[in-house]
Design a protein around this motif. Structure first.
Motif, PDB file in Angstrom:
ATOM      1  N   VAL A   1      46.329  76.439  47.314  1.00 37.58           N
ATOM      2  CA  VAL A   1      45.679  76.176  45.829  1.00 37.58           C
ATOM      3  C   VAL A   1      46.989  76.872  44.962  1.00 37.58           C
ATOM      4  N   PRO A   2      47.102  76.399  43.954  1.00 37.25           N
ATOM      5  CA  PRO A   2      48.287  76.607  42.991  1.00 37.25           C
ATOM      6  C   PRO A   2      47.907  78.334  42.627  1.00 37.25           C
ATOM      7  N   ASP A   3      48.601  79.128  42.750  1.00 32.90           N
ATOM      8  CA  ASP A   3      48.399  80.673  42.327  1.00 32.90           C
ATOM      9  C   ASP A   3      47.823  80.627  41.020  1.00 32.90           C
ATOM     10  N   VAL A   4      47.994  80.135  40.040  1.00 31.41           N
ATOM     11  CA  VAL A   4      47.604  80.272  38.645  1.00 31.41           C
ATOM     12  C   VAL A   4      45.978  80.032  38.582  1.00 31.41           C
ATOM     13  N   LEU A   5      45.619  79.089  39.535  1.00 28.84           N
ATOM     14  CA  LEU A   5      44.058  78.818  39.432  1.00 28.84           C
ATOM     15  C   LEU A   5      43.465  79.936  39.833  1.00 28.84           C
ATOM     16  N   LEU A   6      43.950  80.906  40.719  1.00 29.91           N
ATOM     17  CA  LEU A   6      43.362  82.140  41.247  1.00 29.91           C
ATOM     18  C   LEU A   6      43.857  83.321  40.397  1.00 29.91           C
ATOM     19  N   SER A   7      44.383  83.125  39.291  1.00 32.90           N
ATOM     20  CA  SER A   7      44.747  84.272  38.691  1.00 32.90           C
ATOM     21  C   SER A   7      43.816  84.948  37.668  1.00 32.90           C
ATOM     22  N   GLY A   8      42.952  83.998  37.332  1.00 36.34           N
ATOM     23  CA  GLY A   8      41.811  84.672  36.464  1.00 36.34           C
ATOM     24  C   GLY A   8      42.121  84.615  35.070  1.00 36.34           C
ATOM     25  N   ASN A   9      43.555  84.030  34.675  1.00 35.03           N
ATOM     26  CA  ASN A   9      44.130  84.058  33.541  1.00 35.03           C
ATOM     27  C   ASN A   9      43.993  82.721  32.978  1.00 35.03           C
ATOM     28  N   HIS A  10      42.777  82.720  31.931  1.00 34.08           N
ATOM     29  CA  HIS A  10      42.222  81.497  31.595  1.00 34.08           C
ATOM     30  C   HIS A  10      43.191  80.951  30.579  1.00 34.08           C
ATOM     31  N   ALA A  11      44.065  81.487  29.937  1.00 34.04           N
ATOM     32  CA  ALA A  11      45.047  80.825  29.107  1.00 34.04           C
ATOM     33  C   ALA A  11      46.146  80.073  29.822  1.00 34.04           C
ATOM     34  N   ALA A  12      46.489  80.920  30.848  1.00 31.02           N
ATOM     35  CA  ALA A  12      47.675  80.316  31.831  1.00 31.02           C
ATOM     36  C   ALA A  12      47.075  79.133  32.627  1.00 31.02           C
ATOM     37  N   ILE A  13      45.725  79.140  33.149  1.00 27.45           N
ATOM     38  CA  ILE A  13      45.141  78.094  33.495  1.00 27.45           C
ATOM     39  C   ILE A  13      45.184  76.851  32.888  1.00 27.45           C
ATOM     40  N   ALA A  14      44.549  77.164  31.554  1.00 28.30           N
ATOM     41  CA  ALA A  14      44.469  76.009  30.663  1.00 28.30           C
ATOM     42  C   ALA A  14      45.789  75.397  30.250  1.00 28.30           C
ATOM     43  N   ALA A  15      46.847  76.248  30.213  1.00 24.07           N
ATOM     44  CA  ALA A  15      47.972  75.559  29.742  1.00 24.07           C
ATOM     45  C   ALA A  15      48.632  74.713  30.981  1.00 24.07           C
ATOM     46  N   TRP A  16      48.234  75.201  32.395  1.00 26.61           N
ATOM     47  CA  TRP A  16      48.899  74.612  33.425  1.00 26.61           C
ATOM     48  C   TRP A  16      48.078  73.212  33.620  1.00 26.61           C
ATOM     49  N   ARG A  17      47.000  73.378  33.220  1.00 26.36           N
ATOM     50  CA  ARG A  17      46.043  72.133  33.416  1.00 26.36           C
ATOM     51  C   ARG A  17      46.637  71.000  32.511  1.00 26.36           C
ATOM     52  N   ALA A  18      46.943  71.383  31.203  1.00 24.16           N
ATOM     53  CA  ALA A  18      47.215  70.473  30.164  1.00 24.16           C
ATOM     54  C   ALA A  18      48.657  70.063  30.464  1.00 24.16           C
ATOM     55  N   ASP A  19      49.518  70.831  31.096  1.00 24.38           N
ATOM     56  CA  ASP A  19      51.068  70.277  31.839  1.00 24.38           C
ATOM     57  C   ASP A  19      50.641  68.908  32.719  1.00 24.38           C
ATOM     58  N   GLN A  20      49.718  69.494  33.607  1.00 23.75           N
ATOM     59  CA  GLN A  20      49.581  68.673  34.881  1.00 23.75           C
ATOM     60  C   GLN A  20      48.948  67.317  34.389  1.00 23.75           C
ATOM     61  N   ALA A  21      47.984  67.346  33.302  1.00 24.77           N
ATOM     62  CA  ALA A  21      47.592  66.161  32.891  1.00 24.77           C
ATOM     63  C   ALA A  21      48.484  65.497  32.354  1.00 24.77           C
ATOM     64  N   LYS A  22      49.460  65.913  31.549  1.00 27.45           N
ATOM     65  CA  LYS A  22      50.316  65.073  30.733  1.00 27.45           C
ATOM     66  C   LYS A  22      51.329  64.641  32.011  1.00 27.45           C
ATOM     67  N   ALA A  23      51.869  65.555  32.848  1.00 30.65           N
ATOM     68  CA  ALA A  23      52.843  64.955  33.763  1.00 30.65           C
ATOM     69  C   ALA A  23      52.129  63.810  34.758  1.00 30.65           C
ATOM     70  N   ARG A  24      50.831  63.892  35.057  1.00 32.72           N
ATOM     71  CA  ARG A  24      50.369  63.071  35.770  1.00 32.72           C
ATOM     72  C   ARG A  24      50.188  61.560  35.147  1.00 32.72           C
ATOM     73  N   THR A  25      49.640  61.907  34.079  1.00 35.06           N
ATOM     74  CA  THR A  25      49.731  60.514  33.202  1.00 35.06           C
ATOM     75  C   THR A  25      51.146  59.831  32.937  1.00 35.06           C
ATOM     76  N   ARG A  26      52.145  60.803  32.682  1.00 31.14           N
ATOM     77  CA  ARG A  26      53.543  60.352  32.526  1.00 31.14           C
ATOM     78  C   ARG A  26      53.931  59.488  34.000  1.00 31.14           C
ATOM     79  N   ALA A  27      53.719  59.910  34.976  1.00 28.78           N
ATOM     80  CA  ALA A  27      54.080  59.688  36.262  1.00 28.78           C
ATOM     81  C   ALA A  27      53.208  58.245  36.668  1.00 28.78           C
ATOM     82  N   ARG A  28      51.920  58.365  36.398  1.00 27.78           N
ATOM     83  CA  ARG A  28      51.243  56.959  37.104  1.00 27.78           C
ATOM     84  C   ARG A  28      50.543  56.156  35.833  1.00 27.78           C
TER      85      ARG A  28
END
Ligand code: 4FV
Length: 233
Positions: free
Chosen positions: A193-220
């Motif tokens: 599991v990506p470390d950021v999701l286990l970090s408890g750092n909600h701002a970092a988790i939200a930023a990671w998720r937003a990036d992932q959503a954009k990257a996945r949408t661009r890719a697919r």
């Protein structure tokens, strides 16, 4: 006023399991919506229950007659004071999107009309307020598309998904595909599991998720970004 969904179909028995199970079943039992099934064959003009005939001009298959369908729509309309949006399920319709699902979920009544065989007599179209397609492929009937519409709409109704309501961040909510999801175990067959999701750092988790959503949408699904598919897309 809860949303009333009428379905006009030749195969009402197909809906049993879907309307009795899981989230839909609970929503119906809790009266958060109502689904009324009407058998088109009850509106046939003859004792044999004829609802279709051969296409004029020849060609394969059978076409749904207009009279039984008009009778059915008018009878169903008359069962409730709410006018209801008449929706024809057809591959020739507007492609169903989450945006349209949100629109339908805000209505007071839907009347879903399921085709079968080769389709509808063209003169049926004026009875519809909207034509919807669930995708560019051909099914044997409009029943599965109608079930998809019912499922997608009812899960957006107040109190249906409740606390575990994930509709805010899910795919298409913000016009993007959803970010990757993980649950236990932390490591599976070498996949961690990506470390950021286990970090408890909600701002970092939200930023990671937003990036992932954009990257996945661009890719697919660059089309969702209003971008033309890339050359080798
Ligand atoms: C369909 C679709 C679909 C075509 C002939 C049933 C079939 C028969 N409906 N999205 N794709 N319908 O394939 O909505 O009427």
């Amino acid at each position: 006023m809860t949303l009333r969904i009428d379905v006009i179909t030749l195969f009402p028995e197909m809906f049993g399991g879907v309307l009795a199970s899981s989230i839909l079943g609970r929503a119906l039992r809790e009266g958060r919506t109502e689904v009324v099934l009407t058998n088109l064959r009850d509106f046939a003009g003859d004792k044999r229950g004829t609802v279709d005939d051969k296409p004029f001009g020849g060609g394969p298959g059978m076409v749904l007659l207009c009279e039984p369908l008009y009778r059915a729509v008018e009878a169903v309309r008359g069962q409730d004071s709410r006018r209801g949006l008449v929706v024809l399920l057809t591959p020739q319709g507007e492609r169903l999107t989450q945006g349209r699902v949100r629109d339908l979920a805000g209505r007071e009544r839907l009347i879903l009309v399921c085709g079968h065989y080769e389709g509808f007599d063209e003169r049926i179209r004026p009875v519809a307020d909207l034509e919807l397609s669930v995708g560019d492929y051909v099914l044997t009937g409009g029943e599965l598309p109608a079930m998809a519409v019912i499922d997608a709409v009812v899960r957006l109704l107040p109190g249906v998904l409740g606390a575990e309501d994930g509709t805010r961040e899910e795919s298409f909510a913000a016009g993007l595909l959803e970010y990757p999801q993980y649950t236990r175990p932390r490591e599976f067959r070498g996949m961690a599991v990506p470390d950021v999701l286990l970090s408890g750092n909600h701002a970092a988790i939200a930023a990671w998720r937003a990036d992932q959503a954009k990257a996945r949408t661009r890719a697919r699904r660059r089309d969702l970004l209003g971008e033309a598919p890339d050359a080798d897309g």
